[in-house]
Design a protein around this motif. Structure first.
Motif, PDB file in Angstrom:
ATOM      1  N   TRP A  31       0.787  -1.261   0.060  1.00 52.45           N
ATOM      2  CA  TRP A  31       0.190  -0.017   0.124  1.00 52.45           C
ATOM      3  C   TRP A  31       0.787   1.313  -0.161  1.00 52.45           C
ATOM      4  O   TRP A  31       1.751   1.288   0.548  1.00 52.45           O
ATOM      5  N   VAL A  33       1.031   4.625   1.626  1.00 47.01           N
ATOM      6  CA  VAL A  33       0.336   5.354   3.079  1.00 47.01           C
ATOM      7  C   VAL A  33       0.969   6.906   3.242  1.00 47.01           C
ATOM      8  O   VAL A  33       1.841   7.153   3.013  1.00 47.01           O
ATOM      9  N   PHE A  77     -11.883   7.416  -1.770  1.00 49.68           N
ATOM     10  CA  PHE A  77     -11.669   6.715  -0.236  1.00 49.68           C
ATOM     11  C   PHE A  77     -13.054   6.271   0.180  1.00 49.68           C
ATOM     12  O   PHE A  77     -13.939   6.977   0.474  1.00 49.68           O
ATOM     13  N   TYR A  80     -13.126   2.980   5.793  1.00 48.68           N
ATOM     14  CA  TYR A  80     -12.386   3.670   7.146  1.00 48.68           C
ATOM     15  C   TYR A  80     -12.634   2.694   8.249  1.00 48.68           C
ATOM     16  O   TYR A  80     -13.406   1.955   8.209  1.00 48.68           O
ATOM     17  N   ARG A  96      -8.060   5.467   9.851  1.00 47.93           N
ATOM     18  CA  ARG A  96      -7.389   5.070   8.399  1.00 47.93           C
ATOM     19  C   ARG A  96      -8.558   4.985   7.450  1.00 47.93           C
ATOM     20  O   ARG A  96      -9.701   4.456   7.551  1.00 47.93           O
ATOM     21  N   THR A  98      -9.128   4.458   3.279  1.00 45.96           N
ATOM     22  CA  THR A  98      -8.460   3.623   2.212  1.00 45.96           C
ATOM     23  C   THR A  98      -9.363   3.707   0.895  1.00 45.96           C
ATOM     24  O   THR A  98     -10.665   3.650   0.995  1.00 45.96           O
ATOM     25  N   ARG A 100      -9.270   1.025  -1.617  1.00 43.33           N
ATOM     26  CA  ARG A 100      -9.059  -0.238  -1.938  1.00 43.33           C
ATOM     27  C   ARG A 100      -8.502  -0.625  -3.138  1.00 43.33           C
ATOM     28  O   ARG A 100      -7.360  -1.432  -3.454  1.00 43.33           O
ATOM     29  N   ALA A 105      -4.082   4.495   1.432  1.00 39.97           N
ATOM     30  CA  ALA A 105      -4.433   4.961   2.517  1.00 39.97           C
ATOM     31  C   ALA A 105      -3.984   5.958   3.169  1.00 39.97           C
ATOM     32  O   ALA A 105      -2.839   6.335   2.952  1.00 39.97           O
TER      33      ALA A 105
END
Length: 158
Positions: A31, A33, A77, A80, A96, A98, A100, A105
């Motif tokens: 990922w 981040v 996004f 969460y 968090r 995200t 996917r 993230a």
């Protein structure tokens, strides 16, 4: 130093460690981040100021601000998760959010004083939605994330 200050400092240090571990684990899984370690998080109720927004407002700076802008411009996004602990009226939180599909993230890390959050809590529970915003100190709005369950962030009696 008082025990309350020491406990609060320890909770903040644990929160930062957990956010770092979470980011490292996500990166190890492929990922991208972005972490926003907010110097201040304000619980903003509707009608506060002239923006019409409400939710937790995370103040970002420097690389955190640039990273969240890039992430928001390239991601959608759709999920969460909230990780938090409360000590007294302080809530230490990692949210968090995200995308996917893009494996992207954003981690929002901060501390909220729940003693200042009663108007926000009432509005969020009534509307059945909560938001997390990222802004600069000068008020420039960088990002907004919608969350469907305010209880993840604020107890009904906050």
């Amino acid at each position: 130093m008082s025990n309350a200050t020491s406990a609060s400092g320890n909770a903040w240090a644990r929160t930062l460690e957990e956010a770092t571990t979470m980011a490292d684990d996500l990166r190890a899984d492929g990922w991208e981040v972005v972490t926003v370690r907010a110097g201040h998080v304000a619980p903003e109720p509707p009608g506060h100021g002239d923006t019409g927004r409400f939710g937790f407002v995370y103040l970002a700076q420097g690389d955190d601000a640039a990273g969240v802008e890039r992430a928001v411009n390239s991601g959608t996004f759709d999920a969460y998760a909230v990780f938090s602990r409360q000590e007294g009226t302080s809530k230490f939180i990692v949210t968090r959010v995200t995308d996917r599909d893009r494996r992207l993230a954003v981690l929002l890390v901060g501390t909220v004083n729940l003693a200042d959050a009663s108007a926000l809590a009432a509005a969020a529970h009534e509307r059945e939605v909560m938001y997390s915003h990222v802004a600069l100190l000068d008020g420039t709005h960088l990002a907004a994330f919608r969350h469907d369950d305010p209880a993840d962030f604020l107890p009904e009696d906050a």
